[in-house]
Design an enzyme around this catalytic site. Structure first.
Site, PDB file in Angstrom:
ATOM      1  N   HIS A  65       0.832   1.407   1.898  1.00 17.49           N
ATOM      2  CA  HIS A  65       1.301   1.928   2.469  1.00 17.49           C
ATOM      3  C   HIS A  65       2.800   2.841   2.508  1.00 17.49           C
ATOM      4  O   HIS A  65       3.637   2.611   1.433  1.00 17.49           O
ATOM      5  CB  HIS A  65       1.544   0.851   3.538  1.00 17.49           C
ATOM      6  CG  HIS A  65       3.062   0.041   2.577  1.00 17.49           C
ATOM      7  ND1 HIS A  65       2.595  -1.533   1.919  1.00 17.49           N
ATOM      8  CD2 HIS A  65       4.023  -0.054   3.346  1.00 17.49           C
ATOM      9  CE1 HIS A  65       3.466  -1.673   1.739  1.00 17.49           C
ATOM     10  NE2 HIS A  65       4.919  -1.171   2.567  1.00 17.49           N
ATOM     11  N   CYS A 207      11.890  -6.431   4.152  1.00 16.49           N
ATOM     12  CA  CYS A 207      10.726  -5.308   2.718  1.00 16.49           C
ATOM     13  C   CYS A 207      11.627  -3.837   2.829  1.00 16.49           C
ATOM     14  O   CYS A 207      11.398  -3.275   4.288  1.00 16.49           O
ATOM     15  CB  CYS A 207       9.821  -5.369   2.736  1.00 16.49           C
ATOM     16  SG  CYS A 207       8.592  -4.276   3.607  1.00 16.49           S
TER      17      CYS A 207
END
Length: 697
Positions: A65, A207
């Site tokens: 992603h 993250c």
């Protein structure tokens, strides 16, 4: 999620053998749907994100992603591989691959939808159903939430299908790992039988991208908490921002889990509690172990050290092992950072005052005695006199906050007093520097003296300010004030005498300094040197020439990087091209820091190029006799510049030189194998000979 995935974005027979090939196969479907505008550019962004941290998860899942300027709208593509594809997970290859594409400026609503998918991946019924479906339409409907996993399983059974062999062993891996860690672990559970309520944990997950792993770790921890009978409340610090945990919830928590790959924001909220601090993937793959670990720490009475307000501001911001030279630089920069707003406000007010009231505005009487509302001269005098008052704070603020950086709040009073004395004896900025360092040193010395307990209460309010101000005042008036004032006068006379070659060389030197560290200490030394010259009543022509050269040179690096990304964009990464757009505005506004992203990524090419251009601009500005009364403002204060036409030519020349150099240096570099960034000149030339296809450098 109704528009994010359709049957055309599903490949149930993904034949790719590598994660790069899998990403390309799914990205091609996005291109066909018009969701991605540049296939290679988008894949470069995907690879750059993958390089930060592998996106494979236990349980046979891969989630490549990224956020990219080549994505037109948030999109999700799904592929199922019978053979499995290695995405770096500890338990082996992934058979379920989700390619998540978010626009660079995706809004919070879209990012929240993408995060909901990340949470679904922690649901074993959801992943089992994906392994069982045989129709792309059913898979897309399941991911969108139009059908439940049970309904999808019924459809698959009606069609006579079963889960692929590749998914059998991995389908329940996350749940099995959590259950095994919770039920089958040999680590004894801490005794909690006497607890009147469940054990409570607060957690933070984050993250680098903030789209997938952040929310998957949160879901995994919450699920493991329910299985263990533990209350888990998670704060997700993702791309959609974060909602702070209620302070009451934190206060009531028995332990803390921090699962993150970027710094936790406001981490001091959790100080003083049993804490487990791990990477975000640990929160996804072994949540039950983390919960058991934090419970064990609580049972043993382990606590993280509470945050205390000890040490000076420099000590709190730095490393305890820093040398004296590093601390000295930070002390000086502390003073400069607090002084700069006074420089900008006061200098611009003075410059606008001259523009409105004419060059004789400095001879105007006080506006308290004479102010006519309808006369522009009165308004010019008002602005000039406000700016003059602001400028009188420069040296005291510089000295006060140098002392503050050394000794915290007790250093402020003697620092300000010493700075004010420096002004009164014409010691200027040199005196302010000395006064700040002396004040901080005197306070530190006083604080080392053993004081009776009965007197400690009045030390910070009475004793330290009294003694330190007296000592600093004595030293400034009697001992070092006169020599420093003489040195200041000598430097001013030297500057006033600079002509011809000497002035040009000084301009080149200041240009090199402004572009060396792009807003760092060397840059600030040159800037402070320039502002010191105009921070006096009636600055000399030489001081205004120096100010002009410094500002012109400081505009060069960001403008040059902006021009380079426009002229030869393929030499830069997508992120750098995006930064180049902002660099136009930053450079025009005299914000040299706008070039930092480029220098951080490629310092050996960017910084020398910027320095050469800065030296050219600084020397030309001095040669053209350009002057500037304002300490800041960039092109927006061009009307206040003496000889503005040639001043702009000097800036343009430096920008062109830096641009040409950085393009040449980047074009000469050898492409690193597998680097998903800018194309080299050689690879583009080769690509033009091969059916017009660009070869990634």
């Amino acid at each position: 999620m109704s528009e994010m995935i359709t049957a055309d974005l599903v490949d149930l027979d993904l034949s790719a053998e590598s994660k790069e090939a899998a990403a390309r196969a799914l990205a091609e479907r996005m291109v066909a749907k018009g969701r991605v505008t540049d296939l290679d550019g988008f894949l470069a962004d995907v690879a750059a994100r993958e390089a930060q941290m592998p996106t494979g998860l236990d349980g046979g899942i891969g989630i490549p992603h990224c956020r990219s300027e080549h994505v037109t709208e948030p999109t999700l593509a799904f592929g199922r591989s019978a053979a499995g594809i290695d995405f770096g997970a500890a338990d082996g290859p992934a058979d379920l691959v989700f390619l998540i594409a978010a626009p660079a400026g995706a809004d919070d609503a879209h990012l929240t939808i993408l995060s909901s998918l990340a949470r679904q991946l922690m649901n074993t019924e959801f992943t089992e159903a994906l392994r069982a479906v045989s129709a792309p339409e059913t898979a897309a409907a399941l991911i969108r939430g139009d059908v439940t996993p049970a309904e999808a399983a019924e459809d698959a059974a009606a069609e006579g299908t079963s889960a692929p062999e590749a998914g059998k062993d991995t389908a329940t891996a996350p749940a099995a790992a959590s259950a095994g860690a919770a039920a089958g672990s040999t680590t004894p559970e801490p005794a909690v039988a006497t607890e009147a309520r469940p054990f409570r944990i607060v957690a933070v997950t984050s993250c680098p991208t903030g789209i997938a792993h952040t929310y998957m770790a949160a879901e995994s921890l919450e699920n493991a908490g329910r299985e263990a009978g533990v209350e888990v409340t998670v704060e997700t610090q993702g791309s959609a921002g974060f909602a702070r945990l209620d302070p009451a919830v934190i206060a009531a928590a028995d332990g803390v889990v921090l699962a993150h790959d970027v710094p936790v924001r406001e981490k001091d909220r959790f100080a003083g509690k049993p804490t487990v601090d791990v990477g975000v993937k640990a929160g996804i793959n072994r949540p039950a172990e983390l919960i058991a670990e934090v419970r064990a720490k609580a049972e043993r009475g382990e606590r993280t050290a509470p945050v205390t307000d000890t040490g000076t501001p420099v000590d709190r911001a730095g490393d305890s092992t820093e040398g004296y030279g590093t601390k000295l630089r930070k002390w000086l920069m502390s003073g400069v950072s607090y002084m700069v707003p006074f420089v900008a406000a006061g200098g611009l007010l003075i410059a606008v005052g001259f523009a409105v009231g004419g060059w004789t505005v400095d001879k105007a009487p006080s506006v308290m005695d004479h102010f006519v509302w309808t006369q522009t001269d009165s308004w010019g005098a008002l602005l000039f006199q406000i700016g003059g008052v602001a400028f009188k704070f420069l040296v005291p603020v510089l000295a006060g906050y140098i002392a503050y950086g050394m000794a915290d709040r007790p250093g402020l009073v003697p620092g300000f007093v010493g700075g004010a004395i420096s002004l009164s004896i014409d010691a200027g900025f040199l005196g302010g520097l000395a006064a700040g360092l002396i004040a901080g040193g005197v306070v530190l010395a006083i604080q080392r003296v053993r004081i009776p307990a009965a007197v400690r209460g009045i030390m910070p309010v009475v004793v330290i300010p009294l003694i330190s101000s007296a000592v600093v005042g004595f030293l400034m008036f009697v001992v070092i004030g006169k020599p420093i004032a003489a040195a200041q006068k000598g430097m001013t006379d030297w500057l006033n005498g600079l002509t011809g070659t000497n002035a040009v060389l000084l301009g080149a030197l200041l240009g090199l300094m402004m572009c060396f560290d792009l807003g760092g200490p060397v840059n600030k030394v040159a800037y402070t040197f320039a502002t010191a010259g105009i921070a006096v009543a009636g600055p000399s022509d030489s001081a205004m020439k120096i100010m002009a050269a410094v500002m012109a040179a400081g505009m060069v690096p960001p403008l040059a990087m902006a021009l380079a990304t426009t002229v030869r964009g393929k030499l830069f990464t997508p992120a750098e091209r995006e930064n180049g757009k902002a660099a136009w505005v930053l450079g025009a506004s005299f914000i040299t820091e706008g070039a930092i992203p480029f220098a951080a990524a490629d310092p050996l090419r960017v910084i020398p190029s910027a320095m050469v251009g800065g030296a050219v601009t600084g020397s030309l500005s001095m040669m053209f006799d350009a002057t500037l009364r304002a300490p800041h403002g960039g092109i927006f204060v061009v009307p206040l510049i003496g000889n503005p036409f040639f001043y702009l030519i000097a800036i343009a020349a430096g920008v062109c030189v830096s641009t040409a150099l950085v393009i040449v240096l980047k074009g000469l570099r050898k492409p690193a194998q597998g680097t998903p960034v800018a194309e080299s000149a050689e690879s583009r030339a080769a690509g033009e000979k091969k059916s017009g296809q660009a070869v990634a450098a």
